[in-house]
Structures are given as C-alpha cells and as structure tokens.
Scaffold this motif. Structure first.
Motif, PDB file in Angstrom:
ATOM      1  N   VAL A  76      -3.513 -12.173   3.793  1.00 16.01           N
ATOM      2  CA  VAL A  76      -4.454 -11.880   2.715  1.00 16.01           C
ATOM      3  C   VAL A  76      -4.748 -10.383   2.582  1.00 16.01           C
ATOM      4  N   PRO A  77      -5.139  -9.673   3.654  1.00 12.33           N
ATOM      5  CA  PRO A  77      -5.349  -8.227   3.496  1.00 12.33           C
ATOM      6  C   PRO A  77      -4.079  -7.494   3.078  1.00 12.33           C
ATOM      7  N   GLY A  78      -2.937  -7.916   3.608  1.00 10.77           N
ATOM      8  CA  GLY A  78      -1.688  -7.269   3.216  1.00 10.77           C
ATOM      9  C   GLY A  78      -1.421  -7.405   1.736  1.00 10.77           C
ATOM     10  N   ALA A  79      -1.647  -8.608   1.196  1.00  7.02           N
ATOM     11  CA  ALA A  79      -1.458  -8.818  -0.241  1.00  7.02           C
ATOM     12  C   ALA A  79      -2.454  -7.992  -1.050  1.00  7.02           C
ATOM     13  N   ALA A  80      -3.722  -7.962  -0.616  1.00 10.46           N
ATOM     14  CA  ALA A  80      -4.732  -7.188  -1.349  1.00 10.46           C
ATOM     15  C   ALA A  80      -4.394  -5.698  -1.361  1.00 10.46           C
ATOM     16  N   LEU A  81      -3.906  -5.176  -0.238  1.00 19.14           N
ATOM     17  CA  LEU A  81      -3.516  -3.768  -0.185  1.00 19.14           C
ATOM     18  C   LEU A  81      -2.315  -3.493  -1.091  1.00 19.14           C
ATOM     19  N   ALA A  82      -1.402  -4.429  -1.159  1.00 19.50           N
ATOM     20  CA  ALA A  82      -0.259  -4.253  -2.061  1.00 19.50           C
ATOM     21  C   ALA A  82      -0.721  -4.236  -3.520  1.00 19.50           C
ATOM     22  N   TRP A  83      -1.690  -5.101  -3.869  1.00 17.29           N
ATOM     23  CA  TRP A  83      -2.242  -5.063  -5.224  1.00 17.29           C
ATOM     24  C   TRP A  83      -2.936  -3.726  -5.488  1.00 17.29           C
ATOM     25  N   ALA A  84      -3.572  -3.142  -4.458  1.00 13.38           N
ATOM     26  CA  ALA A  84      -4.214  -1.840  -4.626  1.00 13.38           C
ATOM     27  C   ALA A  84      -3.185  -0.760  -4.949  1.00 13.38           C
ATOM     28  N   VAL A  85      -2.035  -0.813  -4.277  1.00 11.60           N
ATOM     29  CA  VAL A  85      -0.964   0.147  -4.574  1.00 11.60           C
ATOM     30  C   VAL A  85      -0.560   0.040  -6.039  1.00 11.60           C
ATOM     31  N   ARG A  86      -0.382  -1.174  -6.499  1.00 14.95           N
ATOM     32  CA  ARG A  86      -0.007  -1.371  -7.907  1.00 14.95           C
ATOM     33  C   ARG A  86      -1.103  -0.863  -8.849  1.00 14.95           C
ATOM     34  N   ALA A  87      -2.369  -1.158  -8.517  1.00 16.28           N
ATOM     35  CA  ALA A  87      -3.479  -0.710  -9.362  1.00 16.28           C
ATOM     36  C   ALA A  87      -3.557   0.814  -9.414  1.00 16.28           C
ATOM     37  N   PHE A  88      -3.345   1.486  -8.281  1.00 15.77           N
ATOM     38  CA  PHE A  88      -3.360   2.950  -8.252  1.00 15.77           C
ATOM     39  C   PHE A  88      -2.233   3.521  -9.102  1.00 15.77           C
ATOM     40  N   ALA A  89      -1.061   2.904  -9.016  1.00 13.80           N
ATOM     41  CA  ALA A  89       0.078   3.399  -9.787  1.00 13.80           C
ATOM     42  C   ALA A  89      -0.164   3.224 -11.285  1.00 13.80           C
ATOM     43  N   GLN A  90      -0.823   2.132 -11.666  1.00 10.65           N
ATOM     44  CA  GLN A  90      -1.087   1.880 -13.080  1.00 10.65           C
ATOM     45  C   GLN A  90      -2.215   2.739 -13.626  1.00 10.65           C
ATOM     46  N   ASP A  91      -3.162   3.103 -12.749  1.00 11.59           N
ATOM     47  CA  ASP A  91      -4.330   3.854 -13.182  1.00 11.59           C
ATOM     48  C   ASP A  91      -4.587   5.006 -12.209  1.00 11.59           C
TER      49      ASP A  91
END
Length: 441
Positions: free
Chosen positions: A258-273
C-alpha cells in the motif's frame, strides 16, 4: 430469521461463469455498472455481496469482531475460518492492544530518522537510469516497515531488517499473484503460484522466529526501540512468540504494497503537476530535520500530509476490502449466514460525486479547511472501527516524510506510463517508469 433469507438483487452473469469473467475484464467498471443498475447493495454471487453505501460500510466496521471478521490467511476456507472466529477473537484483541501501544505517536516519530536514511539509500540505488517506480517504492516501504518493526537492535540491525524486508517482498509478491485472481485456488493444489506462497510464507516466518527468539533472550531495552520491543514488554498480558510473529507479519505485509503504491502515485502526480512538487518542497524542512534525528510527526508538514490524504482518496491502493460473516446476522434489510463475504470499495466511495465535491480532481487543499471535505463515513483508506489498519499512523508518517523527501531531493522525469490502470489486488500504477535527478538548488 425466516427460512427464506432477504437477499439483494444483482447481475445474473454468464452461464457457468457467473460474473467473474466480466468482472475480471474491467473490475471498477463492472462494479460501477452494477451499482447504477441495482443500487448501493447488490449480490455478486451466491456467497458474496457488494456494499457501497458509506453508512452500511461503517456499520460493518463497527460490528467487526462481533458479526464480521477479517485478516484471514490467503488460503483460508471461509466456513472453517468462521468456526474459528470465537476462539481467535480474544488473542487477536490482546495482540492489537499491545500493537497500538507501539503505534503511539512518540514511538512512531522516533522512527523518522531511520526512515529518511532508508529512503535516501533506496533512491541512491536508482542512479541515472529510468526505473520501474512501483518496484522502487515497494522496496523502500518494505525496508522502512521492517526497520520500524525490528530495526532497533544492535550493530547488525540494518542487515537483519534488510533480510526481513526481502522476505516480506517475496511473500507479499507471491500472495499478490493469488489475490489478483477472482477465484482463489485450493491451498493443496501443487501449482507453482500456490507452492510459491507456501514457500515464501515459511521463509518469512522462520526469519521472524529467529529475530523474536534472539530478542527474547536479550535484556529488555529501557526504552522501546521498535515495535518488537513493545510486543515483548512485560507490562499487561504477555503474548506468545507465535502471537507476536503473527502480528508482526500482519504489519509487515500490510505496510509493503500500500505505501509503495501510494508513493508511486505521488511520483505520477508530481510529474503531472510540477507546482504540486514545488509546494511540497517548500515545506520539506521537517523531513530534513528528521534525517538529523529530530522527532517529527506528519502534522509538522500540513500541506504534504494533505497531499497524502488526497492521494489515498483519489487513488486508494486498497481499493477493495472485505469482511467474512461470523454468525447469522443482518445488514440493513439484508440477511447473511456464517462464511459469506461482504465486499466494499473505498475507491468507489472516495470517487462518488454524492459524497465528495469534484472527486475527479486531485485537490490537496480540500484537507486544509475546517469543514470535513466529504459526507459522513465516506473516507476510510485504512478502514475504521475495531479493525482499522494497525499501520495507519505509521503509514501516514512514512508517506508524508517520504513524499517530502522525494520532493526535496529529486526532480522527476516520467518516461512511460500506460494511460489505463486496471486494479487487481491493489490499485497501483503498474508500468510507470521515471528517472530521478538530483533536485536543482
């Protein structure tokens, strides 16, 4: 209850296949279509009901340990587990009580320095190459939770924690192959995936047994250094080594994917914004202080904590949860028998326009206002009630510190990301690849 049980309606499915085929093709889409047609409670199969009403889901959480229960093994046969419900409940509650002592803020905050060091070490291994983001972040989360559970003991603690982290990653990966399936194969089937689950689970159990035995034979630490110290503490009702191992395994497994997936989503969110990354970077000071040994809480980074809460809403990794009926009971107008399963989806509730304003937009600011940003009971990324996730406070701190550290030390170039995400056991951005460069100062 009468002889005829009150049951909700639901999609009939295909001949001999039921709903499994259509569900596996598009899990979220299938559940949404069924919800639109049959309402917030519908039957998926003869022994499985889907509940998407926040009030009823909260009731399930509240009645966990009395009418419903969870945390059954991967290969548990539901009716066998249901018969064991009453016998296991007292030991489970003792274990959870002692573990909550280990999750108190003072203990969790002291873990911050080692957590940041672990994050820096994992990111340093990425080098200049593009990497699979999900694998990198899962490696970090396994390492971080192993450190929290057993990482405070002596000079070789880091090596021991790393060995346990590797065993957790292997066991969780093997279990995910099974959990990704709609139909669980029998535990006795000599299939490679089934055998891998048994083999990796035994390996993890042996490693934990060795750590627990070594710590039990040592002098007690005057101040708890990690969760194992808390569980071995003599105050209160003592736990057996088997109970301690079971609880450590629950925390280790739950705090891996779960934390690994959430951190991966954070990477995507940072790249998008990129502006989101800059706002997190601007308040990263407490994460730097944590690296130097200062105690820190998630609330010390309010905007970053809001980002974490929003990512857990918009991209809930544990997108589907469940409970098993422990005794004949009812929920709303519906009736259930022991061994039946009730499933519910945080992701669907978290993205429902009835309960949230603009749920399709990632808006951390919604968490920075005084008013609750959602309808009652409509946010539960870690569960709720008696069976709220044991690692919720730890997970929130880990994610907040790691995301702040990521923004502070890295610029991110996303190399590849498939446009459509199909959730399996977890909702995670599989296929996301990125390059992490040292942040420009």
């Amino acid at each position: 209850m009468g002889t005829t049980l009150r049951r909700p309606d639901g999609p009939r499915g295909r001949f001999m296949l039921g709903n499994t085929f259509d569900y596996d093709r598009d899990r979220i889409g299938f559940l949404r279509r069924a919800q639109q047609r049959f309402g917030d409670v519908f039957r998926f199969s003869d022994d499985t009901t889907v509940v998407l009403d926040p009030e009823l889901i909260h009731e399930i959480f509240v009645r966990t340990n009395s009418d419903f229960f969870a945390e059954s093994p991967v290969f548990a046969r539901r009716r066998t587990v249901a018969r064991r419900f009453q016998d296991d409940a007292p030991r489970t509650m003792i274990s959870r009580h002692k573990s909550w002592q280990g999750m108190k803020r003072s203990v969790v905050s002291a873990h911050g320095a080692r957590l940041v060091r672990n994050f820096d070490a994992v990111m340093a291994q990425c080098g200049d190459d593009d990497v699979d983001v999900l694998s990198v972040m899962k490696a970090f989360s396994a390492r971080a939770v192993a450190d929290f559970c057993i990482g405070g003991d002596g000079a070789d603690a880091e090596a021991v924690a790393e060995a346990v982290a590797e065993a957790v990653s292997a066991a969780a990966g093997a279990a995910a192959e099974i959990m990704d399936r709609s139909v669980t194969p029998p535990f006795w089937l000599p299939q490679p995936t089934v055998l891998r689950v048994h083999r990796t689970s035994r390996r993890l159990a042996r490693r934990l047994d060795r750590v627990i035995a070594h710590r039990s034979a040592s002098a007690a630490a005057p101040v708890p250094r990690d969760l194992l110290d808390v569980l071995l503490a003599p105050h209160g009702r003592c736990l057996s080594e088997e109970a301690i191992r079971d609880l450590l395994e629950v925390v280790l497994r739950a705090s891996h994917g779960v934390p690994g997936a959430a951190l991966a989503w954070a990477v995507r969110a940072f790249a998008q914004d990129p502006g989101l990354l800059e706002r997190v970077r601007a308040e990263a000071g407490p994460a730097r202080a944590a690296a130097a040994g200062a105690p820190v809480a998630a609330s010390d980074l309010p905007y970053t904590e809001a980002v974490v809460k929003e990512l857990l809403r918009a991209y809930t990794p544990t997108w589907l949860m469940g409970r098993v009926v422990g005794r004949p009971t009812s929920l709303g107008p519906w009736e259930f028998l022991p061994g039946e399963q009730v499933m519910f989806s945080p992701y669907l509730v978290h993205n429902d326009h009835r309960w949230w304003s603009a749920p399709d937009r990632v808006r951390p600011e919604r968490w920075l206002i005084a008013e609750q940003p959602h309808a009652r009971y409509a946010y539960f990324p870690f569960g709720a009630g008696a069976r709220v996730c044991l690692g919720s406070q730890l997970g929130l701190l880990q994610l907040t510190l790691a995301i702040a550290r990521l923004a502070d030390i890295c610029d991110i170039d996303v190399v590849d990301f498939p446009g459509t995400v199909h959730p399996r056991a977890l909702f995670e951005p599989s296929g996301l690849r990125a390059r992490f460069r040292p942040a420009a100062r």
